[in-house]
Write a protein that holds these residues in place. Structure first.
Motif, PDB file in Angstrom:
ATOM      1  N   SER A   3       0.264  27.935  26.300  1.00 18.79           N
ATOM      2  CA  SER A   3       1.612  28.292  26.719  1.00 18.79           C
ATOM      3  C   SER A   3       2.568  27.988  25.585  1.00 18.79           C
ATOM      4  N   PRO A   4       3.682  28.733  25.503  1.00 16.75           N
ATOM      5  CA  PRO A   4       4.628  28.478  24.416  1.00 16.75           C
ATOM      6  C   PRO A   4       5.334  27.160  24.620  1.00 16.75           C
ATOM      7  N   PRO A   5       5.735  26.515  23.532  1.00 18.77           N
ATOM      8  CA  PRO A   5       6.477  25.272  23.710  1.00 18.77           C
ATOM      9  C   PRO A   5       7.792  25.542  24.417  1.00 18.77           C
ATOM     10  N   THR A   6       8.133  24.715  25.374  1.00 11.28           N
ATOM     11  CA  THR A   6       9.351  24.972  26.136  1.00 11.28           C
ATOM     12  C   THR A   6      10.389  23.885  25.936  1.00 11.28           C
ATOM     13  N   VAL A   7       9.968  22.783  25.331  1.00 10.17           N
ATOM     14  CA  VAL A   7      10.945  21.706  25.140  1.00 10.17           C
ATOM     15  C   VAL A   7      11.021  21.362  23.666  1.00 10.17           C
ATOM     16  N   ALA A   8      12.209  21.107  23.233  1.00 11.83           N
ATOM     17  CA  ALA A   8      12.356  20.707  21.841  1.00 11.83           C
ATOM     18  C   ALA A   8      12.080  19.220  21.736  1.00 11.83           C
ATOM     19  N   ALA A   9      11.574  18.806  20.599  1.00 14.45           N
ATOM     20  CA  ALA A   9      11.374  17.372  20.377  1.00 14.45           C
ATOM     21  C   ALA A   9      12.715  16.694  20.463  1.00 14.45           C
ATOM     22  N   SER A  10      12.782  15.596  21.224  1.00 14.38           N
ATOM     23  CA  SER A  10      14.073  14.945  21.379  1.00 14.38           C
ATOM     24  C   SER A  10      14.434  14.114  20.158  1.00 14.38           C
ATOM     25  N   ARG A  11      13.429  13.611  19.480  1.00 12.45           N
ATOM     26  CA  ARG A  11      13.713  12.823  18.290  1.00 12.45           C
ATOM     27  C   ARG A  11      12.835  13.303  17.151  1.00 12.45           C
ATOM     28  N   PRO A  12      13.092  14.494  16.644  1.00 14.97           N
ATOM     29  CA  PRO A  12      12.221  14.994  15.589  1.00 14.97           C
ATOM     30  C   PRO A  12      12.381  14.159  14.330  1.00 14.97           C
ATOM     31  N   ASN A  51      -2.101  18.185  13.576  1.00 14.04           N
ATOM     32  CA  ASN A  51      -1.292  18.854  14.582  1.00 14.04           C
ATOM     33  C   ASN A  51       0.158  18.572  14.236  1.00 14.04           C
ATOM     34  N   VAL A  52       0.994  19.539  14.481  1.00 14.50           N
ATOM     35  CA  VAL A  52       2.398  19.318  14.192  1.00 14.50           C
ATOM     36  C   VAL A  52       3.070  18.860  15.470  1.00 14.50           C
ATOM     37  N   GLY A  53       3.413  17.596  15.534  1.00 15.28           N
ATOM     38  CA  GLY A  53       4.082  17.086  16.727  1.00 15.28           C
ATOM     39  C   GLY A  53       5.353  17.870  16.970  1.00 15.28           C
ATOM     40  N   GLY A  54       5.560  18.354  18.183  1.00 13.77           N
ATOM     41  CA  GLY A  54       6.753  19.118  18.499  1.00 13.77           C
ATOM     42  C   GLY A  54       6.602  20.597  18.230  1.00 13.77           C
ATOM     43  N   ALA A  55       5.462  21.046  17.778  1.00 11.41           N
ATOM     44  CA  ALA A  55       5.238  22.476  17.587  1.00 11.41           C
ATOM     45  C   ALA A  55       3.767  22.765  17.883  1.00 11.41           C
ATOM     46  N   ALA A 535       0.545  19.028  33.075  1.00 11.41           N
ATOM     47  CA  ALA A 535       1.820  18.832  32.375  1.00 11.41           C
ATOM     48  C   ALA A 535       1.547  19.081  30.902  1.00 11.41           C
ATOM     49  N   LYS A 536       2.213  20.139  30.366  1.00 11.05           N
ATOM     50  CA  LYS A 536       1.817  20.624  29.040  1.00 11.05           C
ATOM     51  C   LYS A 536       2.697  20.077  27.928  1.00 11.05           C
ATOM     52  N   PHE A 537       2.052  19.531  26.931  1.00  8.46           N
ATOM     53  CA  PHE A 537       2.749  19.162  25.702  1.00  8.46           C
ATOM     54  C   PHE A 537       3.000  20.442  24.904  1.00  8.46           C
ATOM     55  N   PRO A 538       4.072  20.467  24.106  1.00  5.11           N
ATOM     56  CA  PRO A 538       4.321  21.663  23.303  1.00  5.11           C
ATOM     57  C   PRO A 538       3.519  21.657  22.004  1.00  5.11           C
ATOM     58  N   TYR A 539       2.512  20.832  21.911  1.00  6.06           N
ATOM     59  CA  TYR A 539       1.657  20.785  20.721  1.00  6.06           C
ATOM     60  C   TYR A 539       0.296  20.239  21.132  1.00  6.06           C
ATOM     61  N   GLY A 540      -0.667  20.383  20.273  1.00  4.57           N
ATOM     62  CA  GLY A 540      -2.016  19.930  20.583  1.00  4.57           C
ATOM     63  C   GLY A 540      -2.124  18.420  20.497  1.00  4.57           C
ATOM     64  N   LEU A 541      -3.013  17.843  21.296  1.00  6.91           N
ATOM     65  CA  LEU A 541      -3.186  16.386  21.285  1.00  6.91           C
ATOM     66  C   LEU A 541      -4.495  16.032  20.597  1.00  6.91           C
ATOM     67  N   PRO A 542      -4.477  14.988  19.771  1.00  6.52           N
ATOM     68  CA  PRO A 542      -5.753  14.520  19.239  1.00  6.52           C
ATOM     69  C   PRO A 542      -6.544  13.831  20.343  1.00  6.52           C
TER      70      PRO A 542
END
Ligand SMILES: CC(=O)/C=C/C=C(C)/C=C/C1=C(C)CCCC1(C)C
Ligand SMILES: CC(/C=C/C=O)=C\C=C\C=O
Ligand SMILES: [Fe+2]
Length: 553
Positions: A3-12, A51-55, A535-542
């Motif tokens: 699914s596409p990321p739907t939330v922006a990283a709050s503290r990039p 993985n790019v956290g937040g993307a 509950a989906k993260f907007p990026y892949g998890l290790p």
């Protein structure tokens, strides 16, 4: 990505800013002196191969074995399905999430720097976060651009000429310090403190479960010392009147005198008290005690034929099995220590076995209520080849190949009548769970007591790593599996519904690295084992190892 990321990283944390993994070019790590395994695996994608956290991970590959790239992220998670409203608290999971820095890649799953992941559930919604644990080892690697501590499979050169001379003058082995990279588990002590854990006694790190920030090193206030201890201490309701505050139990192997200390630490304390001592009966080193089980009245001390290599640990000289030696000819034993008196009430020889994780243990009683035996269940691997199968090159390149060694639910029966031997057999047909079995949990209310259900990772073959979430019914000797093609699940954790009376009344949470680079927390119904929400993260998890549940008080 599912699914596409739907939330922006709050503290990039953009590259080059504080809180970010690295400035370009600042992470060229020095060559590693001794490799315990094959050659380093080069990062596959991007400068950090991560993985790019937040993307989203763009290349569609499973994210499980790729480093998390951004130091931290926090935000709302997109929900599919309906979360039960009673699910109110924080799920934390620890694990090695960063294996590539600059030009250097670690070789083994267990080497990676610790990444904490959090999913907070409230009012039917979920918020996620991840953050690197600020161990000395991680900070030093970041500051100096080289691995400075010895990790599970890597032994770096001691840093700099002065340090080398100082160590030589002090007569110390020319090796880097032992790592405090607490990348194995995360544990709520029940007194407000939350700890990240690993095998070195000096590795425990206090974290803040809300911010995931590193609070500081946990240091014991006692003089017991010890170099290694169990990565899985057990927190149980206290036995001491008037308080039943939770207390921590753990094993501290004594590598020099060849034995184990069974220790207890009370809530709010930092002092371990020695309750019992067990001498090794087997020859060679002390059996590796990654975890151990407890029953209502006993602590079980396993003496596995996979033994710590003191040479490898003190002098940083690798063995073909990393830090261990396989010595089945030296004997395998199970010792049972009374929690109240510290006395060893049974010590039996058992068949050779390989296990990281004990599932549960309980006391068996006769018709008069006398305890006749202790039953111990574990995730038992067919041999030590599982350690090599957890090398990153194997995990990354052999997906879909049927190379995962067989595993089963091993059930020990330890008689308490003075018999010299105990039994070990499969608790159910291993084909039921695809001959894979690890990363287990149970309903914590049944710890130490007779129980029926195990939640673990199993397999749908062919595979090179467990790829199902599996519920095992130990009474019916049957399983139910949840699986999506290409997924890499992590330890399923059972959370009981408040007020539940049935053992499997609750949900099971697991963080999944999905096909297409996705990452999500799946929530399964504990009874039916059907998905109720993700509950989906907007990026892949290790991939990660062990988790815990902290209810909102
Ligand atoms: C994650 C897991 O199952 C096992 C991890 C084991 C580790 C990280 C072991 C580490 C070490 C020793 C066994 C000996 C001393 C060095 C150290 C790296 C802490
Ligand atoms: C991930 C793992 C075994 C998987 C194989 O089935 C073991 C992890 C051990 C450390 O906590
Ligand atoms: Fe573990």
């Amino acid at each position: 990505m599912a699914s596409p990321p739907t939330v922006a990283a709050s503290r990039p944390s953009p590259a080059g800013q504080p809180g970010c993994l690295a400035r370009p070019g600042s992470f060229m790590l020095a060559p590693v002196r001794k490799s315990l395994t094959a050659r380093a695996t080069a990062p596959k994608t991007g400068r950090f191969g991560g993985n790019v956290g937040g993307a989203a991970a763009a290349d569609g590959e499973v994210s499980a074995w790729k480093s998390i790239r951004q130091e931290r992220w926090e935000g709302a998670l997109e929900l599919e399905g309906t979360l039960p409203h009673w699910l109110d608290g924080t799920y934390l999971r620890n694990g090695p999430g960063l294996w590539d820095l600059g030009g250097h890649g670690f070789r083994h799953l267990f080497d990676g720097y610790a990444t904490l992941v959090r999913v907070a559930f409230r009012d039917g919604r979920a918020a996620g976060a991840h953050r690197q644990v600020e161990s000395d080892a991680y900070r030093a690697a970041r500051a100096h651009g080289r691995v400075r501590h010895h990790e599970f499979s890597e032994v770096p050169e001691p840093g700099g000429l002065i340090s080398l001379l100082a160590r030589r003058l002090a007569g110390l082995a020319l090796c880097a310090p032992i790592s405090d990279n607490a990348n194995t588990g995360v544990l709520a002590l029940g007194d407000g403190r939350v700890l990240c854990t690993s095998e070195a006694v000096s590795s425990w790190i206090l974290v803040d479960p809300d911010t995931l920030g590193t609070v500081g090193k946990f240091r014991y206030g006692d003089r017991l010392g010890g170099l290694v201890h169990s990565a899985h201490p057990v927190v149980v309701p206290g036995s001491g009147a008037p308080s039943s505050e939770p207390e921590l139990w753990t094993l501290v192997p004594d590598l020099l005198r060849r034995g184990y200390l069974v220790v207890r630490m009370e809530a709010g304390s930092d002092e371990r008290v020695v309750v019992g001592r067990v001498r090794c009966r087997g020859r060679y080193g002390v059996g590796w005690a990654h975890s151990f089980p407890v029953t209502e009245h006993y602590v079980v001390v396993p003496e596995m034929p996979l033994r710590y290599s003191a040479r490898s640990i003190f002098r940083a000289e690798p063995t073909p099995l990393y830090r261990f030696d396989w010595r089945p000819e030296g004997g395998s034993y199970m010792h049972v220590v009374c929690r109240a008196s510290g006395n060893t009430v049974a010590s039996v020889e058992v068949p050779p076995f390989v296990t990281f994780h004990y599932i549960n243990a309980y006391e068996e009683r006769d018709a008069d209520g006398r305890t006749t035996a202790v039953v111990v269940d574990c995730c038992e691997h067919e041999d030590t080849s599982i350690l090599d199968r957890l090398r990153l090159d194997s995990l990354r390149s052999l997906a879909g190949h049927d190379v995962l060694p067989d595993a089963r639910v091993g059930r020990f029966r330890i008689p308490l009548d003075g018999s010299p031997t105990g039994e070990l057999e499969a608790a159910l047909d291993p084909e039921e769970h695809g001959r894979a079995m690890d990363m287990c949990s149970i309903n914590p209310a049944y710890r130490g007591k007779p129980y029926r259900y195990v939640y673990a990772c199993g397999a749908r073959r062919p595979c090179n790593f467990p790829n199902t979430l599996t519920k095992v019914d130990l009474v019916e000797r049957k399983t139910t599996a949840w699986h999506e093609e290409g997924m890499v699940p992590s330890e399923p954790l059972f959370v009981a519904r408040p007020g539940a009376t049935r053992e499997d009344d609750g949900v099971v949470i697991s963080l999944v690295s999905g096909k297409g680079g996705s990452g999500y927390a799946v929530v399964l119904d504990g009874t039916t084992f059907q998905e109720v929400a993700r509950a989906k993260f907007p990026y892949g998890l290790p991939f990660g190892l062990h988790g815990c549940w902290i209810p909102r008080t």
